[in-house]
Design an enzyme around this catalytic site. Structure first.
Site, PDB file in Angstrom:
ATOM      1  N   GLY A  18       0.836  -1.199   0.000  1.00 49.88           N
ATOM      2  CA  GLY A  18       0.000   0.000   0.000  1.00 49.88           C
ATOM      3  C   GLY A  18       0.865   1.241   0.000  1.00 49.88           C
ATOM      4  O   GLY A  18       1.908   1.285  -0.664  1.00 49.88           O
ATOM      5  N   SER A  19       0.438   2.232   0.781  1.00 48.24           N
ATOM      6  CA  SER A  19       1.117   3.530   0.815  1.00 48.24           C
ATOM      7  C   SER A  19       2.613   3.366   1.134  1.00 48.24           C
ATOM      8  O   SER A  19       3.481   3.717   0.337  1.00 48.24           O
ATOM      9  CB  SER A  19       0.422   4.417   1.853  1.00 48.24           C
ATOM     10  OG  SER A  19       1.076   5.645   1.962  1.00 48.24           O
ATOM     11  N   GLN A  20       2.944   2.783   2.276  1.00 47.39           N
ATOM     12  CA  GLN A  20       4.352   2.599   2.640  1.00 47.39           C
ATOM     13  C   GLN A  20       4.964   1.396   1.923  1.00 47.39           C
ATOM     14  O   GLN A  20       6.124   1.439   1.507  1.00 47.39           O
ATOM     15  CB  GLN A  20       4.502   2.403   4.160  1.00 47.39           C
ATOM     16  CG  GLN A  20       4.268   3.647   4.987  1.00 47.39           C
ATOM     17  CD  GLN A  20       5.359   4.685   4.811  1.00 47.39           C
ATOM     18  OE1 GLN A  20       6.517   4.373   4.546  1.00 47.39           O
ATOM     19  NE2 GLN A  20       4.995   5.954   4.931  1.00 47.39           N
ATOM     20  N   SER A  43      -4.843 -10.977  -3.722  1.00 48.78           N
ATOM     21  CA  SER A  43      -4.691  -9.542  -3.453  1.00 48.78           C
ATOM     22  C   SER A  43      -4.803  -8.707  -4.725  1.00 48.78           C
ATOM     23  O   SER A  43      -4.269  -9.070  -5.774  1.00 48.78           O
ATOM     24  CB  SER A  43      -3.321  -9.298  -2.819  1.00 48.78           C
ATOM     25  OG  SER A  43      -2.982  -7.937  -2.946  1.00 48.78           O
ATOM     26  N   GLU A  76      -4.191  -1.873  12.327  1.00 47.34           N
ATOM     27  CA  GLU A  76      -5.241  -2.648  12.982  1.00 47.34           C
ATOM     28  C   GLU A  76      -5.282  -4.107  12.507  1.00 47.34           C
ATOM     29  O   GLU A  76      -5.831  -4.955  13.190  1.00 47.34           O
ATOM     30  CB  GLU A  76      -6.607  -1.966  12.820  1.00 47.34           C
ATOM     31  CG  GLU A  76      -7.104  -1.795  11.402  1.00 47.34           C
ATOM     32  CD  GLU A  76      -6.670  -0.485  10.741  1.00 47.34           C
ATOM     33  OE1 GLU A  76      -5.571   0.008  11.051  1.00 47.34           O
ATOM     34  OE2 GLU A  76      -7.430   0.010   9.895  1.00 47.34           O
ATOM     35  N   HIS A 100       5.696   1.974  12.408  1.00 48.68           N
ATOM     36  CA  HIS A 100       5.003   2.726  13.452  1.00 48.68           C
ATOM     37  C   HIS A 100       5.008   1.827  14.683  1.00 48.68           C
ATOM     38  O   HIS A 100       4.843   0.612  14.565  1.00 48.68           O
ATOM     39  CB  HIS A 100       3.580   3.039  12.971  1.00 48.68           C
ATOM     40  CG  HIS A 100       2.735   3.830  13.928  1.00 48.68           C
ATOM     41  ND1 HIS A 100       3.245   4.759  14.815  1.00 48.68           N
ATOM     42  CD2 HIS A 100       1.390   3.837  14.121  1.00 48.68           C
ATOM     43  CE1 HIS A 100       2.254   5.296  15.512  1.00 48.68           C
ATOM     44  NE2 HIS A 100       1.119   4.742  15.111  1.00 48.68           N
ATOM     45  N   GLU A 222      -4.642  28.677   0.656  1.00 46.50           N
ATOM     46  CA  GLU A 222      -3.391  29.377   0.980  1.00 46.50           C
ATOM     47  C   GLU A 222      -2.614  28.739   2.128  1.00 46.50           C
ATOM     48  O   GLU A 222      -1.465  29.100   2.370  1.00 46.50           O
ATOM     49  CB  GLU A 222      -3.673  30.859   1.291  1.00 46.50           C
ATOM     50  CG  GLU A 222      -3.997  31.657   0.046  1.00 46.50           C
ATOM     51  CD  GLU A 222      -3.918  33.163   0.288  1.00 46.50           C
ATOM     52  OE1 GLU A 222      -2.919  33.604   0.897  1.00 46.50           O
ATOM     53  OE2 GLU A 222      -4.860  33.854  -0.088  1.00 46.50           O
ATOM     54  N   SER A 243       3.144  40.173   4.431  1.00 48.67           N
ATOM     55  CA  SER A 243       3.124  41.630   4.629  1.00 48.67           C
ATOM     56  C   SER A 243       3.207  41.967   6.115  1.00 48.67           C
ATOM     57  O   SER A 243       2.916  41.119   6.968  1.00 48.67           O
ATOM     58  CB  SER A 243       1.823  42.193   4.062  1.00 48.67           C
ATOM     59  OG  SER A 243       0.736  41.704   4.828  1.00 48.67           O
TER      60      SER A 243
HETATM   61  P1  NDP Z   1      -2.003   0.664   3.760  1.00 50.07           P
HETATM   62  O1  NDP Z   1      -3.414   0.755   4.246  1.00 50.07           O
HETATM   63  O2  NDP Z   1      -1.634   1.477   2.586  1.00 50.07           O
HETATM   64  O3  NDP Z   1      -1.693  -0.903   3.461  1.00 50.07           O
HETATM   65  C1  NDP Z   1      -2.313  -1.547   2.453  1.00 50.07           C
HETATM   66  C2  NDP Z   1      -1.602  -2.857   2.165  1.00 50.07           C
HETATM   67  O4  NDP Z   1      -1.774  -3.763   3.260  1.00 50.07           O
HETATM   68  C3  NDP Z   1      -2.193  -3.505   0.949  1.00 50.07           C
HETATM   69  O5  NDP Z   1      -1.192  -4.143   0.171  1.00 50.07           O
HETATM   70  C4  NDP Z   1      -3.147  -4.528   1.547  1.00 50.07           C
HETATM   71  O6  NDP Z   1      -3.341  -5.669   0.790  1.00 50.07           O
HETATM   72  C5  NDP Z   1      -2.423  -4.934   2.797  1.00 50.07           C
HETATM   73  N1  NDP Z   1      -3.392  -5.423   3.789  1.00 50.07           N
HETATM   74  C6  NDP Z   1      -4.479  -4.763   4.265  1.00 50.07           C
HETATM   75  N2  NDP Z   1      -5.140  -5.511   5.164  1.00 50.07           N
HETATM   76  C7  NDP Z   1      -4.471  -6.683   5.239  1.00 50.07           C
HETATM   77  C8  NDP Z   1      -4.672  -7.876   5.967  1.00 50.07           C
HETATM   78  N3  NDP Z   1      -5.685  -8.014   6.820  1.00 50.07           N
HETATM   79  N4  NDP Z   1      -3.794  -8.873   5.775  1.00 50.07           N
HETATM   80  C9  NDP Z   1      -2.780  -8.754   4.930  1.00 50.07           C
HETATM   81  N5  NDP Z   1      -2.508  -7.652   4.197  1.00 50.07           N
HETATM   82  C10 NDP Z   1      -3.361  -6.630   4.350  1.00 50.07           C
HETATM   83  O7  NDP Z   1      -1.014   0.877   4.984  1.00 50.07           O
HETATM   84  P2  NDP Z   1      -0.024   2.118   5.238  1.00 50.07           P
HETATM   85  O8  NDP Z   1       1.068   2.050   4.242  1.00 50.07           O
HETATM   86  O9  NDP Z   1      -0.815   3.353   5.419  1.00 50.07           O
HETATM   87  O10 NDP Z   1       0.551   1.719   6.669  1.00 50.07           O
HETATM   88  C11 NDP Z   1       1.473   0.660   6.845  1.00 50.07           C
HETATM   89  C12 NDP Z   1       2.290   0.919   8.097  1.00 50.07           C
HETATM   90  O11 NDP Z   1       3.076   2.096   7.904  1.00 50.07           O
HETATM   91  C13 NDP Z   1       1.450   1.184   9.344  1.00 50.07           C
HETATM   92  O12 NDP Z   1       2.132   0.648  10.442  1.00 50.07           O
HETATM   93  C14 NDP Z   1       1.425   2.714   9.433  1.00 50.07           C
HETATM   94  O13 NDP Z   1       1.223   3.207  10.736  1.00 50.07           O
HETATM   95  C15 NDP Z   1       2.841   3.032   8.943  1.00 50.07           C
HETATM   96  N6  NDP Z   1       3.017   4.381   8.421  1.00 50.07           N
HETATM   97  C16 NDP Z   1       2.201   4.809   7.415  1.00 50.07           C
HETATM   98  C17 NDP Z   1       2.372   6.062   6.856  1.00 50.07           C
HETATM   99  C18 NDP Z   1       1.601   6.441   5.629  1.00 50.07           C
HETATM  100  O14 NDP Z   1       2.082   7.297   4.915  1.00 50.07           O
HETATM  101  N7  NDP Z   1       0.445   5.862   5.310  1.00 50.07           N
HETATM  102  C19 NDP Z   1       3.373   7.003   7.395  1.00 50.07           C
HETATM  103  C20 NDP Z   1       4.269   6.417   8.375  1.00 50.07           C
HETATM  104  C21 NDP Z   1       4.044   5.156   8.885  1.00 50.07           C
HETATM  105  P3  NDP Z   1      -4.199  -5.682  -0.560  1.00 50.07           P
HETATM  106  O15 NDP Z   1      -3.319  -5.025  -1.572  1.00 50.07           O
HETATM  107  O16 NDP Z   1      -4.392  -7.130  -0.793  1.00 50.07           O
HETATM  108  O17 NDP Z   1      -5.453  -4.927  -0.277  1.00 50.07           O
END
Ligand code: NDP
Ligand code: MG
Length: 319
Positions: A18-20, A43, A76, A100, A222, A243
């Protein structure tokens, strides 16, 4: 690259894309590291990850035999994931990483003995971790070690941080400090504080009969321009650029908005983070199917500020 040798020759696994997840996996892959992404069967990210050139396997397979495993699924979902797919597949002496401290600090995951546990928390959203890397720079990272079986866990954490963040900077912390300050910052200032401040300013102008489009520019659009100046040059230089009228208003009005009462509330918020009440409430919300969060999302997506905002953004960002 500095200290990257503590990852070289090791099998690295990133759980989640995902994001990270995509940022850590692709940055390390670009640096020539041996990266496998672990995903659940079926997935939606499987093809995307494969198409960007990284190896993909189911989570269990990707963890089995890996030397360093970074868990980047949502906070979670991690405790259940750790129990069902990760714990039994972790080999003796493996390094288990988090971005995290939440699950370790609040003891939602008790890591098994015989493994190393570390944190690399990039100080920026995942897409920035990737975008800035692609431009040849990096975001700074916080690092911490919770369990150090092998005696070199900090070095592995530093190597991971230097890899994804191109050596830009590492700040050493603890799981406790990272978790509590991160939750406080996002609630009181960055997310909760700032959005409510913009919303209240916008509502005040609109209720007083001003054009919502003008109100949006003043109270939302802004914000970025001012914050960019603070980000690049600090408060004093930002105040240099605005300003004298704006600067005078800043000094006399800021403290009427953020009062002693607000600072007291901030202390209460911090207290709830420190004593675990916030974490318990968030976990209850996830177990309740995100009922409250879905209601809030619906409320905001229907709001006037969003309607005006999408019109204004179409104007500002038109090609
Ligand atoms: P995301 O919500 O973006 O993660 C999504 C990914 O996790 C997807 O590949 C998804 O799989 C997979 N996933 C979701 N649920 C499950 C599950 N039940 N079992 C297995 N895989 C699963 O997470 P973030 O990147 O936001 O966060 C990841 C960690 O990074 C966290 O600990 C967060 O606190 C930390 N963090 C995040 C930041 C951010 O920018 N978002 C900043 C700093 C730290 P699928 O592709 O199959 O849906
Ligand atoms: Mg944060």
């Amino acid at each position: 690259m500095k200290e990257l040798k503590f990852l070289e020759g090791k099998k690295l696994t990133v759980v989640g894309y995902g994001s990270q997840g995509h940022a850590h996996a692709l940055n390390l892959h670009d640096l020539g590291m041996d990266v496998t992404v672990g995903l659940r069967k079926g997935s939606k990210s499987w093809e995307k990850a494969e198409n960007s050139g990284v190896k993909v396997a189911t989570i269990g397979e990707a963890v089995k035999g890996a030397d360093v495993i970074m868990i980047l699924a949502p906070d979670e979902s991690q405790p259940e994931l750790y129990k069902s797919e990760i714990e039994e597949n972790l080999k003796e002496g493996a390094y288990l990483g988090f971005a995290h401290g939440f699950n370790i600090h609040y003891e939602r995951i008790i890591p098994k003995k015989g493994i190393n546990v570390f944190m690399v928390a990039p100080k920026g959203p995942g897409h920035m971790v990737r975008e800035i890397f692609e431009k040849g720079h990096g975001v700074p990272c916080l690092t911490a070690v919770y369990q150090d079986q092998s005696g070199d866990t900090q070095k592995v954490a530093n190597a991971w941080a230097n890899g994804i963040g191109r050596n830009v900077g590492i700040i050493k912390t603890t799981f406790k400090e990272e978790t509590e300050t991160d939750l406080f910052g996002e609630q009181a200032v960055l997310c909760g504080g700032v959005t409510e401040l913009m919303q209240a300013g916008f509502d005040t102008l609109v209720e007083a009969g001003y054009n919502p489009e003008v109100a949006y520019f003043e109270c939302v659009h802004e914000m970025k321009l001012i914050i960019d100046m603070v980000y690049e040059k600090g408060f004093a230089k930002m105040r240099d650029s605005i300003s004298n009228t704006a600067e005078y208003g800043d000094y006399v009005t800021g403290k009427k908005i953020i009062t002693e009462k607000t600072r007291e509330v901030m202390k209460d918020i911090l207290g709830d983070i420190q004593n675990g009440q916030f974490a318990n409430k968030f976990i209850a919300e996830t177990e309740n199917g995100y009922k409250f969060m879905n209601e809030e999302r619906a409320k905001y997506s229907d709001s006037k500020i969003e309607a005006v905002g999408s019109k204004m953004r179409a104007m500002v960002f038109k090609k």
